[in-house]
Design a protein around this motif. Structure first.
Motif, mmCIF file in Angstrom:
data_model
loop_
_atom_site.group_PDB
_atom_site.id
_atom_site.type_symbol
_atom_site.label_atom_id
_atom_site.label_comp_id
_atom_site.label_asym_id
_atom_site.label_seq_id
_atom_site.Cartn_x
_atom_site.Cartn_y
_atom_site.Cartn_z
ATOM 1 N N ALA A 246 45.770 -38.360 12.205
ATOM 2 C CA ALA A 246 45.520 -36.916 12.203
ATOM 3 C C ALA A 246 44.609 -36.522 11.039
ATOM 4 N N VAL A 247 44.853 -37.086 9.865
ATOM 5 C CA VAL A 247 44.003 -36.808 8.705
ATOM 6 C C VAL A 247 42.577 -37.291 8.959
ATOM 7 N N SER A 248 42.451 -38.476 9.544
ATOM 8 C CA SER A 248 41.127 -39.014 9.857
ATOM 9 C C SER A 248 40.389 -38.113 10.836
ATOM 10 N N LEU A 249 41.109 -37.576 11.808
ATOM 11 C CA LEU A 249 40.488 -36.680 12.783
ATOM 12 C C LEU A 249 39.933 -35.423 12.114
ATOM 13 N N LEU A 250 40.679 -34.862 11.188
ATOM 14 C CA LEU A 250 40.221 -33.665 10.486
ATOM 15 C C LEU A 250 38.951 -33.947 9.682
ATOM 16 N N PHE A 251 38.923 -35.073 8.975
ATOM 17 C CA PHE A 251 37.740 -35.424 8.190
ATOM 18 C C PHE A 251 36.536 -35.694 9.093
ATOM 19 N N PHE A 252 36.778 -36.341 10.231
ATOM 20 C CA PHE A 252 35.665 -36.634 11.126
ATOM 21 C C PHE A 252 35.076 -35.358 11.709
ATOM 22 N N LEU A 253 35.933 -34.421 12.093
ATOM 23 C CA LEU A 253 35.437 -33.158 12.636
ATOM 24 C C LEU A 253 34.611 -32.398 11.593
ATOM 25 N N LYS A 254 35.040 -32.468 10.333
ATOM 26 C CA LYS A 254 34.279 -31.836 9.259
ATOM 27 C C LYS A 254 32.925 -32.530 9.096
ATOM 28 N N PHE A 255 32.923 -33.868 9.148
ATOM 29 C CA PHE A 255 31.672 -34.626 9.027
ATOM 30 C C PHE A 255 30.710 -34.262 10.161
ATOM 31 N N TYR A 256 31.232 -34.184 11.370
ATOM 32 C CA TYR A 256 30.372 -33.867 12.512
ATOM 33 C C TYR A 256 29.806 -32.453 12.410
ATOM 34 N N ARG A 257 30.622 -31.535 11.945
ATOM 35 C CA ARG A 257 30.146 -30.157 11.800
ATOM 36 C C ARG A 257 29.001 -30.093 10.792
ATOM 37 N N THR A 258 29.112 -30.859 9.734
ATOM 38 C CA THR A 258 28.075 -30.852 8.698
ATOM 39 C C THR A 258 26.786 -31.502 9.174
ATOM 40 N N HIS A 259 26.898 -32.590 9.959
ATOM 41 C CA HIS A 259 25.719 -33.386 10.326
ATOM 42 C C HIS A 259 25.423 -33.339 11.822
#
Length: 463
Positions: A246-259
């Motif tokens: 779940a934590v990994s999913l949150l970080f990945f969604l943030k990464f995708y939003r940025t890039h």
């Protein structure tokens, strides 16, 4: 020698008019979220693939952790499953190989299918879908550790294989997507995934050891009480996989939003008249990638093929200094602690090997040298036969020697595999990098599949 094609992002930097066209296209197709940090496609946005960011690196590390945490949960829980299957000698002896074979064959087939689906691939969707699948899968697995205690052995074993199947499918999706995305950025992000995978091996091993130690006193009580305590411990153990994912999913969604704009630009091509065509990717045949990456692919394939012998040895080699019933209950030499401790040592070595690759001066860049190094690791297999397999006695009667082998077996696995995965982007064209990342992931899974099948032969030899 053919010249390298000029990638789209470099063309855009050289032509302001085309850059404005891209910006307009992205906005019209809602490919840029309405946020200040990505409100326009600037030169710095397009060139971000050449920059390192610690938060982005952490995102890939977490993806790597979530990628293999479930797999290592299955391996590190070897002693727990031995207890569940103790009334069936066949299942007790072969469940490890069945888990590995189900996982690796599923992953290999999935990776082959995904490798052929390049042209309209949505790599980001593959990653987040995989993470959601693992959250659901391991939550159900955690529940069965409490409510499934009364299940017969055969139904539980079949359920376990189904759980392994979905876990392997999720891992394939995340591997294919994450390695493809990381290849669009600096190579150290690929190393971040590899480091995360190693961490995913270390932490479950520690969790399993603590879990076993925490319930040891219950062994002195009646079987029912012991089973209740063990079930509660297993529930917490498997539930950690849900939390990490779940934590990994949150970080990945943030990464995708940025890039998001940069990632989506990888799928844009210029058509006649400078118009932007619909997002697509050039299909790169696997044979073309094999011709360019055959040494690296072989190094990764063979490395993981040999490595798959490790779970069989780790599950069957016991301490030369432990006598059943003679040692104190708190002794770390008893098998249900000694076995996960061996997994921990190997995974720590694997982590060390992958971390070393974060320093460019220590990375082997010659594909042929990596291939030879992978073959040299075969020497570990006969060395393990010198240890105390199934309590039958050891040629070298030393727990330290066995742990030393596990440590270096792990270091060489992490180092060679990371060098191979990181090196792929240097030997392909710009528009082949995503496909190359997926191809190397396929080589990795083929190695795991081949090794898992060979592990059945090794089980027969050991037994």
């Amino acid at each position: 020698m053919t010249s390298r094609p000029v990638p789209v992002n470099k063309i855009l930097r050289q032509d302001e008019e085309r850059a404005a066209l891209v910006e307009s296209y992205l906005h019209d197709h809602d490919m840029i979220p309405p946020s200040p940090e990505v409100s326009e496609v600037s030169d710095s946005d397009i060139g971000i693939k050449d920059r390192y960011d610690s938060i982005d690196y952490l995102s890939f590390v977490l993806i790597g952790i979530a990628m293999l945490w479930p797999w290592n949960c299955f391996l590190s829980a070897a002693a727990y499953f031995q207890e569940r299957f103790k009334s069936s000698q066949f299942l007790r002896d072969n469940f490890q190989s069945c888990i590995m074979t189900t996982s690796t064959i599923t992953a290999t087939i999935a990776m082959i299918v995904l490798s052929y689906q390049q042209k309209h691939a949505k790599y980001t969707s593959r990653v987040w879908m995989a993470l959601v699948m693992n959250i659901i899968n391991f939550f159900i697995l955690a529940l069965t550790s409490i409510v499934g205690g009364s299940w017969a052995i055969t139904p539980y074993f079949l359920y376990l294989l189904v759980s392994v199947f979905f876990s392997a499918l999720a891992t394939s999706l995340s591997q294919n997507g994450a390695f493809a995305i990381s290849n669009l950025f600096v190579p150290v992000y690929t190393q971040g995934i590899m480091v995360g995978q190693a961490i995913a091996g270390v932490l479950p091993s520690i969790a399993q050891i603590l879990s076993v130690v925490s319930v040891e006193n219950s062994r002195r009580n009646e079987d029912d009480n012991g089973k209740e305590t063990t079930s509660a411990s297993s529930f917490v153990y498997f539930l950690t996989a849900c939390g990490i994912t779940a934590v990994s999913l949150l970080f990945f969604l943030k990464f995708y939003r940025t890039h998001r704009a940069v990632i989506n630009l990888a799928g844009l091509v210029l058509g006649d008249g400078n118009e932007m065509q619909q997002p697509t990717r050039r299909h790169v045949p696997l044979l073309v990638l094999f011709r360019k990456l055959h040494y690296l692919a072989f190094a990764v394939f063979y490395t993981f093929g040999v490595t798959m012998m490790f779970p069989v040895f780790a599950s069957n080699i016991v301490s030369v200094n432990y006598d059943d019933g003679a040692s104190a209950p708190s002794s770390w030499l008893r098998p249900n602690v000694y076995i996960p401790f061996a997994f921990l040592i190997w995974n720590m070595g694997d982590l060390i090997g992958r971390v070393i690759c974060g320093y460019p001066q220590y990375v082997i860049r010659s594909p042929s040298v990596l291939a030879v190094a992978s073959i040299a690791r075969t020497i570990f297999i006969p060395l393990f036969f010198l240890c105390n397999i199934s309590g039958s006695g050891a040629v070298i009667s030393s727990d330290g020697f066995y742990m030393f082998l596990q440590l270096w077996f792990g270091i060489t696995n992490g180092y060679i595999s990371s060098c191979g995965m990181m090196g792929s982007e240097s030997f392909v064209e710009e528009d082949e990098k995503e496909a190359a990342g997926g191809f190397m992931g396929l080589a990795l899974n083929l190695g795991l599949a081949a090794g898992s099948l060979c592990s059945f032969i090794l089980v027969g030899i050991i037994q």
